[in-house]
Design a protein around this motif. Structure first.
Motif, PDB file in Angstrom:
ATOM      1  N   UNK A 413      58.925  43.545  45.181  1.00 51.93           N
ATOM      2  CA  UNK A 413      57.840  42.889  44.449  1.00 51.93           C
ATOM      3  C   UNK A 413      58.331  42.146  43.224  1.00 51.93           C
ATOM      4  N   UNK A 414      59.551  42.416  42.786  1.00 54.72           N
ATOM      5  CA  UNK A 414      60.003  41.825  41.536  1.00 54.72           C
ATOM      6  C   UNK A 414      60.450  40.399  41.696  1.00 54.72           C
ATOM      7  N   UNK A 415      61.244  40.106  42.706  1.00 52.99           N
ATOM      8  CA  UNK A 415      61.822  38.784  42.875  1.00 52.99           C
ATOM      9  C   UNK A 415      61.680  38.369  44.340  1.00 52.99           C
ATOM     10  N   UNK A 416      61.430  37.065  44.570  1.00 51.81           N
ATOM     11  CA  UNK A 416      61.335  36.549  45.940  1.00 51.81           C
ATOM     12  C   UNK A 416      62.739  36.378  46.498  1.00 51.81           C
ATOM     13  N   UNK A 417      63.326  37.472  46.941  1.00 50.00           N
ATOM     14  CA  UNK A 417      64.705  37.390  47.427  1.00 50.00           C
ATOM     15  C   UNK A 417      64.787  36.910  48.858  1.00 50.00           C
ATOM     16  N   UNK A 418      63.711  37.122  49.620  1.00 53.15           N
ATOM     17  CA  UNK A 418      63.724  36.676  51.016  1.00 53.15           C
ATOM     18  C   UNK A 418      62.403  35.948  51.291  1.00 53.15           C
ATOM     19  N   UNK A 419      62.287  34.771  50.700  1.00 53.37           N
ATOM     20  CA  UNK A 419      61.020  34.035  50.796  1.00 53.37           C
ATOM     21  C   UNK A 419      60.870  33.275  52.096  1.00 53.37           C
ATOM     22  N   UNK A 420      61.906  33.199  52.911  1.00 54.72           N
ATOM     23  CA  UNK A 420      61.860  32.394  54.136  1.00 54.72           C
ATOM     24  C   UNK A 420      62.336  33.225  55.316  1.00 54.72           C
ATOM     25  N   UNK A 421      61.422  33.909  56.033  1.00 48.98           N
ATOM     26  CA  UNK A 421      61.843  34.694  57.186  1.00 48.98           C
ATOM     27  C   UNK A 421      62.289  33.789  58.332  1.00 48.98           C
ATOM     28  N   UNK A 422      63.063  34.332  59.281  1.00 47.45           N
ATOM     29  CA  UNK A 422      63.552  33.512  60.410  1.00 47.45           C
ATOM     30  C   UNK A 422      62.427  32.865  61.214  1.00 47.45           C
ATOM     31  N   UNK A 423      61.305  33.574  61.401  1.00 47.36           N
ATOM     32  CA  UNK A 423      60.205  33.000  62.180  1.00 47.36           C
ATOM     33  C   UNK A 423      59.660  31.733  61.529  1.00 47.36           C
ATOM     34  N   UNK A 424      59.580  31.742  60.185  1.00 46.28           N
ATOM     35  CA  UNK A 424      59.083  30.561  59.481  1.00 46.28           C
ATOM     36  C   UNK A 424      60.085  29.419  59.554  1.00 46.28           C
ATOM     37  N   UNK A 425      61.361  29.757  59.474  1.00 47.19           N
ATOM     38  CA  UNK A 425      62.382  28.721  59.625  1.00 47.19           C
ATOM     39  C   UNK A 425      62.281  28.051  60.993  1.00 47.19           C
ATOM     40  N   UNK A 427      59.641  27.939  63.041  1.00 49.60           N
ATOM     41  CA  UNK A 427      58.407  27.158  63.149  1.00 49.60           C
ATOM     42  C   UNK A 427      58.516  25.849  62.361  1.00 49.60           C
ATOM     43  N   UNK A 428      59.067  25.927  61.152  1.00 51.91           N
ATOM     44  CA  UNK A 428      59.233  24.711  60.355  1.00 51.91           C
ATOM     45  C   UNK A 428      60.142  23.706  61.032  1.00 51.91           C
ATOM     46  N   UNK A 429      61.231  24.196  61.642  1.00 52.21           N
ATOM     47  CA  UNK A 429      62.144  23.292  62.341  1.00 52.21           C
ATOM     48  C   UNK A 429      61.453  22.619  63.513  1.00 52.21           C
ATOM     49  N   UNK A 430      60.655  23.392  64.257  1.00 50.92           N
ATOM     50  CA  UNK A 430      59.946  22.819  65.408  1.00 50.92           C
ATOM     51  C   UNK A 430      58.951  21.743  64.968  1.00 50.92           C
ATOM     52  N   UNK A 466      55.613  20.505  58.106  1.00 53.10           N
ATOM     53  CA  UNK A 466      57.018  20.888  58.178  1.00 53.10           C
ATOM     54  C   UNK A 466      57.636  21.105  56.812  1.00 53.10           C
ATOM     55  N   UNK A 467      57.387  20.183  55.890  1.00 55.40           N
ATOM     56  CA  UNK A 467      57.934  20.332  54.544  1.00 55.40           C
ATOM     57  C   UNK A 467      57.309  21.525  53.822  1.00 55.40           C
ATOM     58  N   UNK A 468      56.026  21.765  54.070  1.00 56.26           N
ATOM     59  CA  UNK A 468      55.387  22.920  53.434  1.00 56.26           C
ATOM     60  C   UNK A 468      55.975  24.226  53.946  1.00 56.26           C
ATOM     61  N   UNK A 469      56.260  24.289  55.249  1.00 52.97           N
ATOM     62  CA  UNK A 469      56.867  25.502  55.795  1.00 52.97           C
ATOM     63  C   UNK A 469      58.266  25.735  55.224  1.00 52.97           C
ATOM     64  N   UNK A 470      58.976  24.660  54.958  1.00 54.18           N
ATOM     65  CA  UNK A 470      60.325  24.791  54.412  1.00 54.18           C
ATOM     66  C   UNK A 470      60.341  24.789  52.876  1.00 54.18           C
TER      67      UNK A 470
END
Length: 861
Positions: A413-425, A427-430, A466-470
């Motif tokens: 909860x303190x820091x966004x250390x993993x803000x981009x999970x693989x599923x979002x990557x 989907x954003x790429x697609x 796409x840009x919003x997802x990334x």
């Protein structure tokens, strides 16, 4: 669990209020535009107007009907045929007949001794009027409201202006002497009577003899006889003339209209439906973009609301809550917010739809009778869309919340250390690949598609998503870029703003999302339309080598024959007189495709133009030939094509040249013999080598004054006929962008209030370390401006890709035109976003600073 859910909602009321507001407004926009769109699906039924008092009306059909293997296909003719004199004489034996003749009329400003050329805008008063013989008025709604009927050739009766202010401004009254421009030229005539105004035409009545002189062709025939006898006479006349091609046309090309069918003889009987087509297209686009913006913002807001509560979820996991219980809690909260918010949005839509309709009517985009109907399906659609989007917005976040381990909760909860999970990557790429792939595909297969409204209005959406997802990946480097200099300046404000934005990636991305969509949509839509307008103007300037262009404004009308004659007689000039017409072809034996065309003399055309020829020679055009463009299915020089001309006659013509597609204005060319019903509506004049320019200019303007014709130089014609943005386009873009950007502005404020209110503890810690209130406010302001800058850069990247794609399409279409970037509009929108962001961030911070830092810190503990 329900009790825990309600307690959590009460404790975090600001977050849930923000979600409620975003969803209610989003559903309201969808419902309002949906209701307005539903009102365009059906035009009101009108009875006969022009010939409301006529028993029987006979006229030539204005519809081309072609039989195909899958049934008849129809198209409206560009130049409907006239009623033959022989048929008129035959019908006169059955009863009294009245010949109606219709021809263009305009009023020149005679008071100054000049013609229409004296007007600063190049247009004459009364443009769009039509002339008729007085005898036909008895079969129409027109009745004298003052004066008397015309008795001599120089007398006319005019329709009153519909409003008193129009009469005072530029209307005419009984006794006025006005200069009237007709196909024969300009003459002074006396207004001897007035009739009531109608909304289907602006009529000017002449004596029957004068009307026959000005327009020999009979447009329609009013017959006072039995309809059955009239139909028999029409068929007999056609059947008797077996040796004439015109008789074959007459056999299937005349209409005998009675009762409600008389409406088909009205001027533009389908104008209500056609008006709704334009409104439907506009509202359909607005509804699509509104739905996209609403879904985008609502999903982002709900996802951010869940992400804000990671600390709370971590504590629940530590207390023994299972992942399934957390997910159920999140979904229950979403339902409790989404149902009343969607219902409220539907109510807002019901209240807002009439205002959209009133705006459309008030600005002339929609007809005066346009109003919201009683359809309910848009409300159902908006409600369930809002509910589904809210559920989708919390789906991924709730799944991640359930996966938080108790021992990792507080650290997570303190820091966004993993803000981009693989599923979002993935989907954003697609999504990005789909957006870029469609752009490349269209450039490779059909570059002209990029210039169509549906394409350039919808294509930015995939790139925005796409840009919003990334965004979580793109935000940190953009933050470092924007704060590179501020972080090195004296003081800690720039450094702290940089650190807060970089560590709170989810918060920064959520707040930047409305700015991203604002800048991306505005730059893409405004830049694309401005670039296309510039390209059309550049193309027209390139293709026209004439020094003067005299053209009829609008779609209908004709230049006086006297002006054409006088222009041709001016020494030292090359003159090309052309006519607007149309050519229809049957593609693949199933589809009738009509192309705009011009009837020209090829030798005259070559002297005043530089057409973009891809193959063949325009000089080879003759009565058996045709010039087509690359959009035609048959486009091989020498190939013979079956076409139907503007008056419905079938012809087989040989392709003599093929023009490049360009921006879509490169039409078809035929000879005047293949457009017999078309009148001259444009004259191009070029100075020959050694000609006296001053003498030619004086002679042309003298001819214009004598015939009531506007004479324009090439540059003036380009400015008038190819404006940087038409009024309809401007209003359409204003509606689309206004709705979308108003919502994104509210969403920006809403998200910032949610984000700032969640940082009360952080602000208290800053106060305890010795930071003063002004320093805290400066930090909050800097962070808000930083987020706006990040969102603007992301939006600019989306717009840049779209505009570069458009530039590539124009290059492939052989159109050399610069990109037009609306820097002024973009600057205003970014500035407005910055002001909204600062206000939305500072006001909650001021409220938070009223509480003593020790009390807030104690609460956090």
């Amino acid at each position: 669990m329900l009790r825990l859910t309600l307690q959590g909602m009460r404790a975090r009321w600001v977050t849930f209020t923000g979600s409620f507001v975003a969803l209610a407004l989003g559903v309201g926009l969808i419902a309002a535009t949906g209701l307005a769109l539903a009102a365009t699906f059906e035009a009101p039924h009108r009875g006969p107007e022009r010939f409301a008092a006529a028993p029987v009306v006979v006229r030539a059909s204005d519809t081309l009907r072609v039989s195909t293997p899958i049934g008849d296909r129809t198209r409206r003719l560009a130049e409907p045929r006239a009623v033959p004199d022989g048929l008129a004489a035959e019908l006169a034996r059955l009863g009294r007949t009245v010949e109606d003749r219709t021809f263009p009329v305009s009023f020149a400003d005679a008071s100054s001794g000049g013609g229409a050329t004296d007007r600063a805008d190049g247009a004459a008063d009364g443009d769009g009027a039509v002339g008729h013989p007085w005898s036909v008025a008895a079969a129409t709604p027109y009745r004298l409201t003052g004066g008397r009927a015309p008795a001599t050739s120089d007398e006319i009766v005019v329709a009153e202006a519909p409003r008193a202010e129009e009469r005072a401004d530029g209307g005419v009254e009984v006794g006025d002497r006005v200069r009237v421009v007709t196909p024969d030229g300009a003459d002074d005539r006396t207004v001897v009577g007035t009739v009531g105004a109608t909304d289907f035409e602006n009529a000017v009545f002449f004596t029957d003899a004068e009307a026959a002189q000005l327009s020999p062709r009979i447009s329609a025939l009013v017959v006072h006889a039995d309809a059955t006898a009239v139909r028999k006479a029409v068929r007999a006349t056609a059947d008797d003339a077996q040796d004439d091609d015109a008789a074959a046309d007459a056999r299937s090309g005349f209409e005998v209209l009675t009762g409600d069918e008389r409406r088909r003889a009205d001027p533009d009987p389908d104008r209500d439906s056609e008006a709704l087509v334009a409104v439907n297209a506009l509202l359909g686009t607005a509804a699509g973009i509104t739905c996209f913006v609403s879904v985008f913002v609502v999903a982002s807001t709900f996802a951010f609301a869940v992400a804000q509560r990671r600390r709370e979820f971590g504590l629940l996991r530590t207390a023994g809550a299972t992942p399934r219980q957390l997910r159920r809690t999140v979904f229950a909260e979403a339902v409790l917010v989404a149902v009343p918010a969607s219902a409220t949005g539907c109510l807002l839509g019901v209240l807002g739809a009439p205002r959209i309709a009133a705006w459309l009517v008030g600005n002339g985009v929609a007809p005066s009778w346009f109003a919201i109907g009683d359809q309910t399906w848009p409300l159902h659609t908006a409600f369930w869309t809002g509910l589904c989007v809210a559920m989708a917005g919390v789906l991924t976040s709730s799944w991640r919340a359930g996966r938080i381990k108790p021992t990792e909760a507080l650290r997570e909860a303190a820091v966004d250390s993993r803000a981009m999970p693989p599923s979002r990557r993935l989907l954003g790429a697609l999504v990005l690949l789909a957006g870029l792939g469609l752009l490349v595909w269209s450039l490779a297969n059909d570059p002209g598609e990029a210039l169509k409204r549906k394409t350039y209005l919808t294509r930015p959406m995939l790139l925005i998503v796409g840009f919003a997802l990334y965004a979580p990946v793109l935000v940190p480097p953009l933050v470092r870029l924007v704060t590179w200099l501020p972080a090195r300046l004296p003081g800690a404000t720039g450094l702290l703003a940089r650190a807060n934005a970089a560590t709170g990636v989810r918060r920064t991305a959520a707040v930047a999302a409305p700015v991203l969509i604002t800048v991306a949509l505005a730059a893409s839509l405004l830049g694309t339309t401005a670039t296309i307008n510039e390209a059309k103007a550049t193309e027209a300037a390139t293709q026209t080598s004439a020094d003067y262009v005299v053209a009829v404004p609008g779609e209908d009308g004709a230049l006086p024959a006297a002006f054409v004659t006088r222009a041709r007689s001016i020494p030292g000039t090359a003159v090309s007189a052309s006519r607007s017409t149309a050519v229809t072809a049957l593609e693949e034996d199933v589809a009738l495709v009509t192309s705009e065309a011009r009837a020209v003399d090829p030798a005259d055309l070559a002297a005043v133009s530089r057409l973009p020829v891809a193959s063949g020679r325009v000089a080879d055009l003759d009565d058996g030939g045709i010039v087509v463009n690359e959009e035609w299915r048959e486009r091989t020089v020498g190939q013979r094509v079956r076409v139907w001309l503007g008056d419905g006659r079938e012809a087989t013509l040989r392709i003599v040249a093929v023009l490049r597609t360009g921006t879509g204005d490169n039409g078809v060319y035929v000879t005047p013999r293949n457009a017999p019903g078309a009148t001259v509506d444009r004259v191009d004049i070029k100075l020959r080598d050694g000609a006296d320019a001053a003498a030619v200019d004086a002679a042309l303007h003298e001819a214009g004054r004598a015939t009531g014709t506007t004479v324009l130089t090439k540059d003036a014609w380009l400015e008038r006929s190819h404006p940087r943005s038409s009024e309809s386009t401007r209003l359409g873009m204003l509606l689309i962008l206004g709705i979308a950007l108003l919502y994104t502005g509210i969403a920006l404020v809403n998200t910032l209030v949610m984000a700032t209110s969640d940082r009360v503890g952080d602000l208290a810690v800053l106060r305890l370390t010795g930071t003063t209130k002004p320093q805290v406010l400066r930090l909050v302001t800097a962070e808000a401006l930083l987020v706006v800058a990040v969102g603007s850069l992301l939006g600019a990247a989306v717009a840049g890709l779209n505009l570069l794609g458009l530039r590539g399409a124009l290059a492939l279409l052989s159109v050399r035109s610069p990109l037009v970037v609306p820097w002024g509009s973009l600057g205003s929108m970014v500035a407005a976003s910055a002001v909204l962001a600062v206000v939305a961030a500072v006001l909650p911070a001021l409220a938070a600073l009223r509480t003593r830092p020790v009390e807030v810190a104690g609460t956090r503990e």
